[in-house]
Enzyme design. Structure first.
Site, mmCIF file in Angstrom:
data_model
loop_
_atom_site.group_PDB
_atom_site.id
_atom_site.type_symbol
_atom_site.label_atom_id
_atom_site.label_comp_id
_atom_site.label_asym_id
_atom_site.label_seq_id
_atom_site.Cartn_x
_atom_site.Cartn_y
_atom_site.Cartn_z
ATOM 1 N N TYR A 43 -8.195 -72.857 -39.501
ATOM 2 C CA TYR A 43 -9.453 -73.116 -39.550
ATOM 3 C C TYR A 43 -8.862 -74.870 -40.115
ATOM 4 C CZ TYR A 43 -13.889 -75.505 -40.362
ATOM 5 O OH TYR A 43 -14.779 -76.170 -40.118
ATOM 6 N N GLY A 90 -22.920 -79.190 -42.722
ATOM 7 C CA GLY A 90 -23.132 -80.065 -42.011
ATOM 8 C C GLY A 90 -23.442 -79.791 -40.047
ATOM 9 N N ASP A 91 -24.234 -80.538 -40.360
ATOM 10 C CA ASP A 91 -24.406 -80.646 -38.217
ATOM 11 C C ASP A 91 -23.358 -80.955 -37.462
ATOM 12 O OD1 ASP A 91 -23.956 -83.846 -38.679
ATOM 13 O OD2 ASP A 91 -25.999 -83.776 -37.961
ATOM 14 N N ASP A 204 23.087 -78.128 -23.017
ATOM 15 C CA ASP A 204 22.292 -77.645 -24.779
ATOM 16 C C ASP A 204 24.236 -76.671 -24.831
ATOM 17 O OD1 ASP A 204 21.253 -76.356 -27.084
ATOM 18 O OD2 ASP A 204 20.277 -74.413 -25.839
HETATM 19 C C1 SPV Z 1 16.255 -73.302 -28.951
HETATM 20 O O1 SPV Z 1 15.213 -73.228 -28.494
HETATM 21 O O2 SPV Z 1 17.924 -74.237 -28.573
HETATM 22 C C2 SPV Z 1 17.423 -72.119 -29.140
HETATM 23 C C3 SPV Z 1 17.064 -70.758 -29.085
HETATM 24 O O3 SPV Z 1 18.413 -71.731 -30.063
HETATM 25 S S1 SPV Z 1 17.442 -70.006 -27.584
HETATM 26 O O4 SPV Z 1 17.269 -71.120 -26.484
HETATM 27 O O5 SPV Z 1 16.381 -68.437 -27.335
HETATM 28 O O6 SPV Z 1 19.097 -69.503 -28.034
HETATM 29 MG MG MG Z 2 19.368 -73.528 -29.716
#
Ligand code: SPV
Ligand code: MG
Length: 431
Positions: A43, A90-91, A204
Protein backbone atom coordinates in the site's frame (compact mmCIF):
# COMPACT_ATOMS: atom_id res chain seq x y z
CA UNK A 1 -15.27 4.47 27.73
CA UNK A 2 -15.52 4.33 23.93
CA UNK A 3 -13.04 2.31 21.91
CA UNK A 4 -11.10 4.46 19.46
CA UNK A 5 -8.90 3.10 16.67
CA UNK A 6 -6.43 4.64 14.28
CA UNK A 7 -3.90 3.03 11.92
CA UNK A 8 -0.27 4.04 11.37
CA UNK A 9 1.77 2.89 8.41
CA UNK A 10 4.90 4.90 8.89
CA UNK A 11 8.50 4.68 10.08
CA UNK A 12 8.59 8.20 11.48
CA UNK A 13 6.20 9.99 13.76
CA UNK A 14 5.68 13.63 12.87
CA UNK A 15 3.36 16.39 14.03
CA UNK A 16 0.59 15.16 11.72
CA UNK A 17 0.50 11.80 13.51
CA UNK A 18 0.60 13.46 16.93
CA UNK A 19 -2.28 15.67 15.90
CA UNK A 20 -4.35 12.58 15.03
CA UNK A 21 -3.43 10.92 18.33
CA UNK A 22 -4.39 14.00 20.33
CA UNK A 23 -7.77 14.30 18.61
CA UNK A 24 -8.40 10.55 18.82
CA UNK A 25 -7.64 10.16 22.53
CA UNK A 26 -10.28 12.79 23.33
CA UNK A 27 -12.90 10.34 22.05
CA UNK A 28 -12.03 7.42 24.37
CA UNK A 29 -9.47 4.64 24.88
CA UNK A 30 -7.11 4.76 21.93
CA UNK A 31 -5.74 1.66 20.23
CA UNK A 32 -3.26 2.28 17.42
CA UNK A 33 -2.81 -0.31 14.70
CA UNK A 34 0.60 -0.77 13.08
CA UNK A 35 0.43 -2.14 9.55
CA UNK A 36 2.42 -5.33 8.99
CA UNK A 37 5.25 -5.57 6.43
CA UNK A 38 3.33 -7.21 3.60
CA UNK A 39 0.45 -4.74 3.79
CA UNK A 40 2.79 -1.78 4.08
CA UNK A 41 4.68 -2.82 0.95
CA UNK A 42 1.45 -3.30 -0.99
CA UNK A 43 0.00 0.00 0.00
CA UNK A 44 2.34 2.64 1.20
CA UNK A 45 6.07 2.13 0.98
CA UNK A 46 8.83 -0.19 1.94
CA UNK A 47 9.44 -0.15 5.71
CA UNK A 48 12.88 0.98 6.89
CA UNK A 49 12.16 -0.22 10.43
CA UNK A 50 11.13 -3.73 11.44
CA UNK A 51 7.55 -4.37 12.53
CA UNK A 52 8.74 -4.71 16.13
CA UNK A 53 10.52 -1.36 15.91
CA UNK A 54 7.42 0.28 14.45
CA UNK A 55 5.29 -1.12 17.28
CA UNK A 56 7.77 0.21 19.86
CA UNK A 57 7.76 3.62 18.17
CA UNK A 58 4.00 3.95 18.59
CA UNK A 59 3.94 2.46 22.10
CA UNK A 60 6.11 5.33 23.28
CA UNK A 61 3.56 8.01 22.33
CA UNK A 62 1.58 9.61 25.13
CA UNK A 63 -2.12 8.88 24.97
CA UNK A 64 -1.81 5.50 23.23
CA UNK A 65 -3.51 2.85 25.38
CA UNK A 66 -2.78 -0.19 23.26
CA UNK A 67 -0.88 -1.10 20.07
CA UNK A 68 -1.89 -3.95 17.79
CA UNK A 69 -0.70 -5.23 14.42
CA UNK A 70 -3.09 -4.75 11.49
CA UNK A 71 -2.46 -7.47 8.88
CA UNK A 72 -4.21 -5.88 5.91
CA UNK A 73 -4.84 -2.34 4.74
CA UNK A 74 -8.51 -3.25 4.91
CA UNK A 75 -10.29 -3.00 8.24
CA UNK A 76 -12.44 -6.20 8.31
CA UNK A 77 -10.32 -8.00 10.92
CA UNK A 78 -10.22 -4.86 13.11
CA UNK A 79 -13.99 -4.48 13.09
CA UNK A 80 -14.51 -8.20 13.77
CA UNK A 81 -12.18 -8.25 16.77
CA UNK A 82 -11.96 -4.74 18.23
CA UNK A 83 -15.38 -3.38 17.18
CA UNK A 84 -14.23 0.25 17.55
CA UNK A 85 -16.78 2.97 18.31
CA UNK A 86 -14.62 5.43 16.41
CA UNK A 87 -12.15 4.98 13.57
CA UNK A 88 -10.00 8.09 13.26
CA UNK A 89 -8.30 8.77 9.91
CA UNK A 90 -6.69 11.70 8.11
CA UNK A 91 -8.88 13.23 5.39
CA UNK A 92 -6.31 12.48 2.66
CA UNK A 93 -8.55 10.19 0.58
CA UNK A 94 -7.07 11.50 -2.67
CA UNK A 95 -6.19 8.46 -4.76
CA UNK A 96 -8.04 5.30 -5.79
CA UNK A 97 -6.27 3.18 -3.17
CA UNK A 98 -7.34 5.52 -0.38
CA UNK A 99 -10.89 5.55 -1.75
CA UNK A 100 -10.95 1.73 -1.56
CA UNK A 101 -9.86 1.90 2.07
CA UNK A 102 -12.51 4.49 2.87
CA UNK A 103 -15.18 2.35 1.22
CA UNK A 104 -14.00 -0.63 3.26
CA UNK A 105 -14.27 1.33 6.54
CA UNK A 106 -17.76 2.52 5.60
CA UNK A 107 -18.82 -1.03 4.68
CA UNK A 108 -17.64 -2.29 8.06
CA UNK A 109 -19.36 0.55 9.92
CA UNK A 110 -22.62 -0.39 8.21
CA UNK A 111 -22.17 -3.98 9.40
CA UNK A 112 -20.78 -3.45 12.91
CA UNK A 113 -21.69 0.14 13.79
CA UNK A 114 -19.23 2.86 14.79
CA UNK A 115 -18.25 6.18 13.29
CA UNK A 116 -15.51 7.43 10.98
CA UNK A 117 -13.90 10.61 12.27
CA UNK A 118 -11.82 12.46 9.69
CA UNK A 119 -9.02 14.75 10.79
CA UNK A 120 -7.64 17.36 8.36
CA UNK A 121 -4.28 16.08 7.08
CA UNK A 122 -1.30 18.17 8.20
CA UNK A 123 0.37 19.63 5.10
CA UNK A 124 3.36 21.81 5.92
CA UNK A 125 7.04 22.24 5.06
CA UNK A 126 8.23 20.21 8.04
CA UNK A 127 6.02 17.20 7.31
CA UNK A 128 6.99 17.36 3.63
CA UNK A 129 10.69 17.45 4.54
CA UNK A 130 10.35 14.36 6.75
CA UNK A 131 8.52 12.57 3.97
CA UNK A 132 11.15 13.53 1.39
CA UNK A 133 13.95 12.33 3.67
CA UNK A 134 12.26 8.94 3.95
CA UNK A 135 12.14 8.64 0.17
CA UNK A 136 15.82 9.61 -0.07
CA UNK A 137 16.71 6.92 2.46
CA UNK A 138 14.91 4.32 0.37
CA UNK A 139 16.83 5.43 -2.73
CA UNK A 140 20.30 5.16 -1.17
CA UNK A 141 22.40 2.33 -2.67
CA UNK A 142 22.82 0.27 0.51
CA UNK A 143 19.15 0.28 1.33
CA UNK A 144 17.94 -0.30 -2.22
CA UNK A 145 20.40 -3.13 -2.90
CA UNK A 146 19.31 -5.03 0.22
CA UNK A 147 15.64 -4.60 -0.52
CA UNK A 148 15.27 -7.47 -2.99
CA UNK A 149 16.46 -10.08 -0.49
CA UNK A 150 14.27 -8.47 2.17
CA UNK A 151 11.16 -8.50 0.03
CA UNK A 152 11.82 -12.14 -0.92
CA UNK A 153 11.49 -12.92 2.78
CA UNK A 154 8.31 -10.91 3.15
CA UNK A 155 6.13 -11.93 0.21
CA UNK A 156 5.05 -15.27 -1.27
CA UNK A 157 5.89 -14.05 -4.72
CA UNK A 158 7.79 -10.97 -5.83
CA UNK A 159 6.49 -9.15 -8.92
CA UNK A 160 9.02 -7.34 -11.09
CA UNK A 161 8.14 -5.06 -14.01
CA UNK A 162 10.22 -4.09 -17.03
CA UNK A 163 11.51 -0.51 -17.31
CA UNK A 164 13.75 1.14 -19.90
CA UNK A 165 13.87 4.82 -18.86
CA UNK A 166 13.29 7.26 -16.04
CA UNK A 167 9.66 7.65 -17.05
CA UNK A 168 8.90 3.92 -17.14
CA UNK A 169 10.75 3.65 -13.80
CA UNK A 170 8.43 6.27 -12.35
CA UNK A 171 5.37 4.39 -13.60
CA UNK A 172 6.50 1.15 -11.94
CA UNK A 173 7.49 3.06 -8.80
CA UNK A 174 4.11 4.75 -8.43
CA UNK A 175 1.47 2.45 -9.88
CA UNK A 176 -0.85 1.17 -7.17
CA UNK A 177 -4.04 -0.73 -7.91
CA UNK A 178 -6.93 -1.61 -5.69
CA UNK A 179 -9.22 -4.50 -6.48
CA UNK A 180 -11.21 -7.08 -4.54
CA UNK A 181 -10.73 -5.17 -1.33
CA UNK A 182 -6.95 -5.30 -1.67
CA UNK A 183 -4.15 -3.04 -2.81
CA UNK A 184 -0.98 -3.96 -4.63
CA UNK A 185 2.05 -2.60 -6.43
CA UNK A 186 5.20 -3.93 -8.12
CA UNK A 187 8.14 -4.94 -5.94
CA UNK A 188 10.92 -3.99 -8.32
CA UNK A 189 12.17 -3.31 -11.84
CA UNK A 190 13.71 -5.37 -14.64
CA UNK A 191 16.29 -3.77 -16.92
CA UNK A 192 15.66 -5.98 -19.94
CA UNK A 193 18.37 -6.37 -22.59
CA UNK A 194 15.65 -6.76 -25.23
CA UNK A 195 13.89 -3.54 -24.27
CA UNK A 196 17.02 -1.53 -23.55
CA UNK A 197 18.32 -2.52 -27.01
CA UNK A 198 15.02 -2.07 -28.87
CA UNK A 199 14.48 1.36 -27.34
CA UNK A 200 17.83 2.37 -28.85
CA UNK A 201 16.89 0.87 -32.21
CA UNK A 202 19.47 -1.91 -31.81
CA UNK A 203 19.10 -5.73 -31.90
CA UNK A 204 19.27 -7.73 -28.66
CA UNK A 205 22.72 -9.26 -29.31
CA UNK A 206 24.83 -7.73 -26.53
CA UNK A 207 25.60 -4.88 -28.92
CA UNK A 208 24.33 -2.33 -26.39
CA UNK A 209 27.28 -2.61 -24.05
CA UNK A 210 27.48 -2.25 -20.27
CA UNK A 211 28.45 1.42 -20.47
CA UNK A 212 25.19 2.15 -22.30
CA UNK A 213 23.17 -0.10 -20.00
CA UNK A 214 24.61 1.77 -17.01
CA UNK A 215 23.24 4.99 -18.47
CA UNK A 216 19.70 3.56 -18.39
CA UNK A 217 20.28 2.19 -14.89
CA UNK A 218 21.49 5.58 -13.72
CA UNK A 219 18.38 7.33 -15.10
CA UNK A 220 16.13 4.82 -13.36
CA UNK A 221 18.07 5.00 -10.08
CA UNK A 222 17.76 8.76 -10.14
CA UNK A 223 13.96 8.85 -9.89
CA UNK A 224 12.94 5.64 -8.11
CA UNK A 225 13.48 3.68 -4.89
CA UNK A 226 12.46 0.12 -5.84
CA UNK A 227 15.05 -2.63 -6.33
CA UNK A 228 16.55 -3.27 -9.76
CA UNK A 229 17.31 -6.62 -11.39
CA UNK A 230 19.61 -6.25 -14.38
CA UNK A 231 19.40 -8.55 -17.36
CA UNK A 232 23.14 -9.12 -17.72
CA UNK A 233 22.90 -11.17 -20.96
CA UNK A 234 25.67 -13.81 -20.89
CA UNK A 235 27.72 -11.77 -18.42
CA UNK A 236 30.35 -11.49 -21.18
CA UNK A 237 33.92 -12.53 -20.49
CA UNK A 238 34.47 -13.63 -16.89
CA UNK A 239 37.35 -11.17 -16.75
CA UNK A 240 34.87 -8.37 -17.57
CA UNK A 241 31.96 -9.75 -15.53
CA UNK A 242 33.81 -9.35 -12.23
CA UNK A 243 34.27 -5.63 -12.82
CA UNK A 244 30.62 -5.23 -13.72
CA UNK A 245 29.52 -7.03 -10.56
CA UNK A 246 31.47 -4.50 -8.52
CA UNK A 247 30.00 -1.55 -10.40
CA UNK A 248 26.42 -2.79 -10.17
CA UNK A 249 26.75 -3.59 -6.49
CA UNK A 250 28.19 -0.18 -5.71
CA UNK A 251 25.36 1.57 -7.59
CA UNK A 252 22.71 -0.20 -5.53
CA UNK A 253 21.47 -2.71 -8.14
CA UNK A 254 20.12 -5.76 -6.26
CA UNK A 255 20.73 -8.57 -8.71
CA UNK A 256 22.14 -9.47 -12.08
CA UNK A 257 20.80 -12.40 -14.07
CA UNK A 258 23.25 -14.01 -16.48
CA UNK A 259 22.33 -16.69 -18.99
CA UNK A 260 24.27 -19.84 -19.83
CA UNK A 261 24.90 -19.00 -23.47
CA UNK A 262 28.12 -18.28 -25.28
CA UNK A 263 29.16 -16.69 -28.57
CA UNK A 264 26.76 -14.33 -30.32
CA UNK A 265 23.75 -14.12 -28.04
CA UNK A 266 20.31 -13.93 -29.63
CA UNK A 267 17.06 -13.32 -27.79
CA UNK A 268 15.67 -16.49 -26.17
CA UNK A 269 12.24 -16.00 -27.67
CA UNK A 270 13.74 -16.96 -31.07
CA UNK A 271 14.34 -20.39 -29.52
CA UNK A 272 15.87 -22.82 -31.99
CA UNK A 273 14.90 -20.67 -35.01
CA UNK A 274 18.37 -19.08 -34.81
CA UNK A 275 21.76 -20.55 -33.94
CA UNK A 276 22.44 -20.25 -30.20
CA UNK A 277 25.13 -22.01 -28.23
CA UNK A 278 24.84 -23.00 -24.60
CA UNK A 279 27.90 -22.61 -22.43
CA UNK A 280 29.42 -25.67 -20.75
CA UNK A 281 28.41 -26.26 -17.14
CA UNK A 282 32.04 -25.93 -16.13
CA UNK A 283 32.61 -22.54 -17.80
CA UNK A 284 29.36 -21.05 -16.60
CA UNK A 285 29.93 -22.22 -13.03
CA UNK A 286 33.38 -20.62 -13.12
CA UNK A 287 31.80 -17.33 -14.21
CA UNK A 288 29.24 -17.47 -11.38
CA UNK A 289 31.90 -18.28 -8.79
CA UNK A 290 34.19 -15.51 -10.03
CA UNK A 291 31.33 -13.02 -9.70
CA UNK A 292 30.46 -14.19 -6.20
CA UNK A 293 34.09 -13.98 -5.14
CA UNK A 294 34.42 -10.26 -5.89
CA UNK A 295 31.19 -9.09 -4.28
CA UNK A 296 31.59 -6.79 -1.27
CA UNK A 297 28.19 -7.21 0.39
CA UNK A 298 25.90 -10.13 1.27
CA UNK A 299 22.98 -8.37 -0.40
CA UNK A 300 23.88 -8.48 -4.08
CA UNK A 301 22.51 -11.50 -5.91
CA UNK A 302 23.90 -13.30 -8.96
CA UNK A 303 21.12 -15.31 -10.53
CA UNK A 304 21.91 -18.03 -13.06
CA UNK A 305 19.58 -18.31 -16.03
CA UNK A 306 19.24 -21.70 -17.66
CA UNK A 307 18.41 -21.89 -21.37
CA UNK A 308 18.01 -25.67 -21.64
CA UNK A 309 14.24 -25.56 -22.18
CA UNK A 310 14.56 -22.73 -24.72
CA UNK A 311 17.13 -24.81 -26.63
CA UNK A 312 14.95 -27.95 -26.31
CA UNK A 313 17.53 -29.89 -24.33
CA UNK A 314 14.95 -31.19 -21.87
CA UNK A 315 14.24 -31.12 -18.17
CA UNK A 316 17.06 -33.42 -17.07
CA UNK A 317 19.65 -31.14 -18.64
CA UNK A 318 18.01 -28.09 -17.04
CA UNK A 319 17.98 -29.74 -13.60
CA UNK A 320 21.60 -30.84 -13.82
CA UNK A 321 22.67 -27.36 -14.82
CA UNK A 322 20.59 -25.46 -12.26
CA UNK A 323 21.77 -27.62 -9.35
CA UNK A 324 25.37 -27.12 -10.52
CA UNK A 325 24.90 -23.36 -10.77
CA UNK A 326 23.57 -23.22 -7.22
CA UNK A 327 26.56 -25.25 -6.04
CA UNK A 328 28.85 -22.76 -7.80
CA UNK A 329 27.32 -19.97 -5.70
CA UNK A 330 24.29 -18.69 -7.65
CA UNK A 331 21.82 -16.93 -5.35
CA UNK A 332 18.89 -17.93 -7.49
CA UNK A 333 18.04 -19.61 -10.77
CA UNK A 334 15.95 -18.41 -13.66
CA UNK A 335 14.33 -21.04 -15.81
CA UNK A 336 13.07 -19.81 -19.16
CA UNK A 337 10.59 -21.27 -21.62
CA UNK A 338 8.86 -20.07 -24.77
CA UNK A 339 6.00 -22.55 -24.67
CA UNK A 340 2.46 -21.21 -24.65
CA UNK A 341 1.60 -23.47 -21.76
CA UNK A 342 3.36 -23.22 -18.38
CA UNK A 343 3.51 -27.03 -18.09
CA UNK A 344 7.25 -27.44 -18.73
CA UNK A 345 7.99 -24.66 -16.23
CA UNK A 346 5.72 -26.28 -13.62
CA UNK A 347 7.31 -29.71 -14.22
CA UNK A 348 10.80 -28.28 -13.92
CA UNK A 349 10.03 -26.30 -10.74
CA UNK A 350 8.30 -29.25 -9.06
CA UNK A 351 11.32 -31.45 -9.81
CA UNK A 352 13.83 -28.78 -8.74
CA UNK A 353 11.99 -28.25 -5.46
CA UNK A 354 12.22 -31.98 -4.63
CA UNK A 355 15.84 -31.45 -3.64
CA UNK A 356 16.19 -27.68 -3.33
CA UNK A 357 13.52 -26.06 -1.21
CA UNK A 358 15.07 -22.64 -0.75
CA UNK A 359 16.97 -21.26 -3.75
CA UNK A 360 14.79 -18.55 -5.29
CA UNK A 361 13.34 -19.48 -8.69
CA UNK A 362 12.73 -16.74 -11.25
CA UNK A 363 10.45 -17.03 -14.29
CA UNK A 364 9.52 -14.78 -17.20
CA UNK A 365 5.97 -15.61 -18.32
CA UNK A 366 6.00 -13.82 -21.68
CA UNK A 367 4.73 -16.69 -23.85
CA UNK A 368 2.81 -18.55 -21.11
CA UNK A 369 1.01 -15.35 -20.21
CA UNK A 370 -2.28 -16.80 -19.01
CA UNK A 371 -0.77 -18.20 -15.84
CA UNK A 372 -1.35 -16.08 -12.74
CA UNK A 373 1.21 -15.06 -10.14
CA UNK A 374 -0.57 -17.24 -7.58
CA UNK A 375 -0.38 -20.35 -9.80
CA UNK A 376 3.33 -19.76 -10.37
CA UNK A 377 3.89 -19.29 -6.63
CA UNK A 378 2.13 -22.60 -5.94
CA UNK A 379 4.96 -24.33 -7.88
CA UNK A 380 7.65 -22.79 -5.71
CA UNK A 381 8.39 -19.79 -7.94
CA UNK A 382 9.55 -16.73 -6.01
CA UNK A 383 10.17 -14.00 -8.58
CA UNK A 384 8.05 -13.21 -11.62
CA UNK A 385 9.45 -10.85 -14.22
CA UNK A 386 7.06 -9.15 -16.65
CA UNK A 387 9.95 -8.62 -19.03
CA UNK A 388 8.84 -6.44 -21.95
CA UNK A 389 5.24 -5.26 -21.69
CA UNK A 390 5.99 -1.58 -21.06
CA UNK A 391 7.94 -1.24 -24.30
CA UNK A 392 5.47 -3.40 -26.23
CA UNK A 393 2.67 -1.12 -25.04
CA UNK A 394 4.49 2.02 -26.19
CA UNK A 395 5.33 0.81 -29.71
CA UNK A 396 1.82 0.40 -31.17
CA UNK A 397 0.61 3.53 -29.39
CA UNK A 398 3.39 5.65 -30.88
CA UNK A 399 3.01 4.12 -34.36
CA UNK A 400 -0.72 4.83 -34.26
CA UNK A 401 -0.08 8.50 -33.40
CA UNK A 402 2.51 8.87 -36.16
CA UNK A 403 0.09 7.40 -38.74
CA UNK A 404 -2.82 9.54 -37.61
CA UNK A 405 -0.91 12.82 -37.87
CA UNK A 406 0.50 11.89 -41.25
CA UNK A 407 -2.93 10.90 -42.60
CA UNK A 408 -4.84 13.88 -41.24
CA UNK A 409 -2.21 16.57 -41.74
CA UNK A 410 -2.83 17.65 -38.14
CA UNK A 411 -2.97 16.24 -34.61
CA UNK A 412 -6.58 17.05 -33.67
CA UNK A 413 -7.83 13.52 -34.53
CA UNK A 414 -5.41 11.85 -32.11
CA UNK A 415 -5.81 14.36 -29.28
CA UNK A 416 -8.44 12.31 -27.43
CA UNK A 417 -6.17 9.25 -27.30
CA UNK A 418 -3.08 10.87 -25.85
CA UNK A 419 -2.34 12.48 -22.50
CA UNK A 420 -3.42 16.15 -22.50
CA UNK A 421 -0.42 18.50 -22.71
CA UNK A 422 -1.71 20.25 -19.58
CA UNK A 423 -1.21 16.94 -17.77
CA UNK A 424 2.13 15.87 -19.26
CA UNK A 425 3.82 19.05 -18.02
CA UNK A 426 2.77 18.16 -14.50
CA UNK A 427 3.48 14.44 -14.18
CA UNK A 428 7.07 15.04 -13.13
CA UNK A 429 7.37 16.72 -9.74
CA UNK A 430 9.81 19.58 -9.37
CA UNK A 431 12.04 19.81 -6.33
C1 SPV B 1 14.93 -9.74 -21.84
O1 SPV B 1 13.95 -9.15 -21.39
O2 SPV B 1 15.80 -9.18 -22.51
C2 SPV B 1 15.11 -11.17 -21.56
C3 SPV B 1 13.94 -12.02 -21.37
O3 SPV B 1 16.24 -11.62 -21.58
S1 SPV B 1 13.56 -12.69 -22.94
O4 SPV B 1 13.38 -11.59 -23.87
O5 SPV B 1 12.37 -13.48 -22.80
O6 SPV B 1 14.70 -13.52 -23.34
MG1 MG C 1 17.69 -10.34 -22.37
Amino acid sequence: MSTVYTLFCTDVIHEGHLNIINKARELGDLTVGVLNDDAMIRYNRFPTLSLEERVELVKGIEGVKDVIVQNSVMYDEIFETLKPDFVVHGDNWGDAAMQTIKANIEKNIEKYGGKLVEIPYTYNENVKKIDDRMMEKLALPDFRRARLKKVLGMRDVVKIMQVHSGLTGLIVEKTVVSEDDNIDQFDGMWLSSLCDSTDRGKPDIELVDMTSRLKTISEVLDVTTKPIILDGDTGGLTEHFVYNVRTLERLGVSAVIIEDKTGLKKNSLFGTEVAQTQDSIENFCAKISAGKAVQRTDDFMIIARCESLILEKGQEDALERCHAYVKAGADGIMIHSRQKSPKEIFDFCDAFRETDKTTPIVVVPTSFNEVTAEELASHGINIIIYANQMLRAAYPAMTHVAESILKNHRSAEIEGEIIPFKQIIRIIDEL
